[in-house]
Design an enzyme around this catalytic site. Structure first.
Site, PDB file in Angstrom:
ATOM      1  N   CYS A  63     -18.171  36.623 -16.339  1.00 37.50           N
ATOM      2  CA  CYS A  63     -18.408  38.046 -16.073  1.00 37.50           C
ATOM      3  C   CYS A  63     -19.921  38.232 -15.972  1.00 37.50           C
ATOM      4  O   CYS A  63     -20.633  37.303 -15.583  1.00 37.50           O
ATOM      5  CB  CYS A  63     -17.776  38.919 -17.154  1.00 37.50           C
ATOM      6  SG  CYS A  63     -18.479  38.658 -18.804  1.00 37.50           S
ATOM      7  N   TYR A  64     -20.420  39.391 -16.311  1.00 46.74           N
ATOM      8  CA  TYR A  64     -21.861  39.643 -16.239  1.00 46.74           C
ATOM      9  C   TYR A  64     -22.628  38.932 -17.352  1.00 46.74           C
ATOM     10  O   TYR A  64     -23.587  38.216 -17.102  1.00 46.74           O
ATOM     11  CB  TYR A  64     -22.156  41.150 -16.316  1.00 46.74           C
ATOM     12  CG  TYR A  64     -21.661  41.916 -15.128  1.00 46.74           C
ATOM     13  CD1 TYR A  64     -22.418  41.999 -13.967  1.00 46.74           C
ATOM     14  CD2 TYR A  64     -20.422  42.544 -15.167  1.00 46.74           C
ATOM     15  CE1 TYR A  64     -21.956  42.702 -12.867  1.00 46.74           C
ATOM     16  CE2 TYR A  64     -19.955  43.250 -14.070  1.00 46.74           C
ATOM     17  CZ  TYR A  64     -20.725  43.323 -12.925  1.00 46.74           C
ATOM     18  OH  TYR A  64     -20.260  44.014 -11.841  1.00 46.74           O
TER      19      TYR A  64
END
Length: 110
Positions: free
Chosen positions: A65-66
């Site tokens: 993800c981020y």
């Protein structure tokens, strides 16, 4: 494996190179298009069912993800769907890009 494991980018790179780990990126499509781990597949609510249906549930699977937070929930979900070897990449794509800029690509999901 009954749970996913959290691993640093260094271990994730090793799993990709030595074991051919599948990489799934759960960030939004625009962020994915702007940059992602080379060979990653974009995964969202619309594509997850097809991904699960066609996946090798025993293949090492890296979830990105981020920053490494949302990927933990997604990794737990994949384990719940029968995946046996799932990893959440600590630091997410941001740390991956800072650590391995040559191992990134741009473009839309296939």
């Amino acid at each position: 494996m009954s749970e996913f494991k959290r691993i640093p980018p260094e271990q994730a790179l090793e799993l990709r190179k030595k074991e051919g780990a599948v990489v799934v990126d759960i960030r939004d499509p625009q962020a994915f298009a702007a940059g992602h781990i080379t060979g990653a597949r974009h995964l969202d609510n619309h594509s997850v069912a097809d991904f699960i249906r066609n996946a090798d549930l025993d293949a090492p699977t890296l979830v990105v993800c981020y920053h490494g937070n949302s990927s933990q929930s997604a990794a737990a979900y994949l384990v719940g769907q029968g995946f046996s070897d799932v990893y959440s990449v600590d630091g997410g794509f941001e740390l991956w890009r800072a650590t391995y800029p040559a191992e990134t690509a741009q473009g839309n999901a296939e």
